[in-house]
Design a protein around this motif. Sequence first.
Motif, PDB file in Angstrom:
ATOM      1  N   CYS A  10       0.855  -1.186   0.000  1.00  0.00           N
ATOM      2  CA  CYS A  10       0.000   0.000   0.000  1.00  0.00           C
ATOM      3  C   CYS A  10       0.895   1.241   0.000  1.00  0.00           C
ATOM      4  O   CYS A  10       1.910   1.275   0.707  1.00  0.00           O
ATOM      5  N   LEU A  47      -4.638  -0.258   4.276  1.00  0.00           N
ATOM      6  CA  LEU A  47      -5.494  -0.918   3.303  1.00  0.00           C
ATOM      7  C   LEU A  47      -6.929  -0.420   3.433  1.00  0.00           C
ATOM      8  O   LEU A  47      -7.364  -0.047   4.523  1.00  0.00           O
ATOM      9  N   TYR A  68      -2.421  -1.614  -3.413  1.00  0.00           N
ATOM     10  CA  TYR A  68      -3.322  -0.459  -3.398  1.00  0.00           C
ATOM     11  C   TYR A  68      -2.500   0.826  -3.374  1.00  0.00           C
ATOM     12  O   TYR A  68      -1.486   0.925  -2.666  1.00  0.00           O
ATOM     13  N   GLU A  77     -13.009  -8.634   0.546  1.00  0.00           N
ATOM     14  CA  GLU A  77     -12.573  -9.033  -0.794  1.00  0.00           C
ATOM     15  C   GLU A  77     -11.669 -10.262  -0.716  1.00  0.00           C
ATOM     16  O   GLU A  77     -11.802 -11.208  -1.519  1.00  0.00           O
ATOM     17  N   LYS A  78     -10.757 -10.259   0.237  1.00  0.00           N
ATOM     18  CA  LYS A  78      -9.839 -11.384   0.388  1.00  0.00           C
ATOM     19  C   LYS A  78     -10.601 -12.667   0.669  1.00  0.00           C
ATOM     20  O   LYS A  78     -10.314 -13.722   0.090  1.00  0.00           O
ATOM     21  N   ARG A 111      -6.289  -0.110  -7.601  1.00  0.00           N
ATOM     22  CA  ARG A 111      -5.461  -1.312  -7.577  1.00  0.00           C
ATOM     23  C   ARG A 111      -4.375  -1.146  -8.650  1.00  0.00           C
ATOM     24  O   ARG A 111      -4.674  -0.881  -9.813  1.00  0.00           O
ATOM     25  N   TYR A 141     -10.864  -4.507   2.014  1.00  0.00           N
ATOM     26  CA  TYR A 141      -9.855  -5.527   1.713  1.00  0.00           C
ATOM     27  C   TYR A 141     -10.168  -6.882   2.335  1.00  0.00           C
ATOM     28  O   TYR A 141     -10.078  -7.918   1.675  1.00  0.00           O
TER      29      TYR A 141
END
Length: 364
Positions: free
Chosen positions: A36, A277, A265, A284-285, A215, A281
């Motif tokens: 990041c 982050l 990111y 999504e992970k 991203r 995140y």
Amino acid sequence: MKLRLLFAFMPILLSGYFVRAQTLVQVENMQKAPSCYGIMKIDVPIQIDGRDDEKVWNLTPWTEEFTDIEGDVKSKPPYTTKIKMLWDNEHFYIYARMEEPHVWGRLTQRDTIIYHDNDFEIFIKPFEQQSFYYEIEVNPLNTILDLIMPKPYRLGGDALMHWDVKNLKSAIHVEGTLNNANDRDQYWAVEMAIPFKSLTTFSSKAAPNVNDYWRINFSRVQWQHEVHHGEYARKVKDGKLLPEENWVWSPIGVINMHYPERWGYVKFIDSLQEVSLPKSYRAEKMAWNIFYLQQLYKQEHKYFADSIEELEEGRHLLAKDADDLCCEIFINSYKAGYVLEVKDLESHFTVILDNFGHYRINYE
């Protein structure tokens, strides 16, 4: 973790392409948090000449040094690669420096396959909801390859090579001598100004606002070389080219850059601050981990699992991000397709992902 399975007996169309599954070991290697970086906004001009001698570049922090694309399972790259980034209302600026004792390049035609030389590659996904992304490659001769990927190759995407970054500015600086095998060089550097207008679509403007996240990832392709009659060439052993090295800013965990969900990111900022982050995140992970585990399950059973509990081998990967997340799977009667929802109950949004890799976030 709240896990519920909902059945929706609705048709889900299957396409002809094959979504390749990783091994469980590879999925386990894809768990490291992405890099990041906070991109500072500027209001002074930058001359694109391949050098970072302007005061504003001198004040800009470097990223972490690049690692192998597979991450910590591989050794540290022998040559240092690091980058800086800035932005203003019109451009996204990148400066990359690559330590290199032998700077060489052969390819001079735009949109040729640049990674057949040592190269530097930029991957940009400006829009959260859309699956497409941009790729720009450059070699030490400042030869450009640029393209759009509608979606990753593994999900049925195909590169659109006719697209060009309009009004792209790029420059190379070599600290040493290009294509001279008789001396030892120090590094080669890339400086770019990418116009936001060139990343804009018919319906969406790419120019970011302060605090927006994109991203992004960067890759350096490095070949072993040999010298024939004073000229560099990729090294051959037993009649075959030796494989290239892939060094990246944010490691993927597998040897494939086309996992945008595994990229780093960047956050667009206008004042110095610690950048973390985004809130999305963790959800999504988890969604992508379930996606990977479903691929493994189907590879073995020829159909998708109809409950999270059936994904026994990889459930330890889901437990790490369990707090305040609620998972629901909508699966068809043939177990041939599904839609997955991961809800963040604290931040009030839902990540939606299906078996084709179609992805979006719904905010309440």
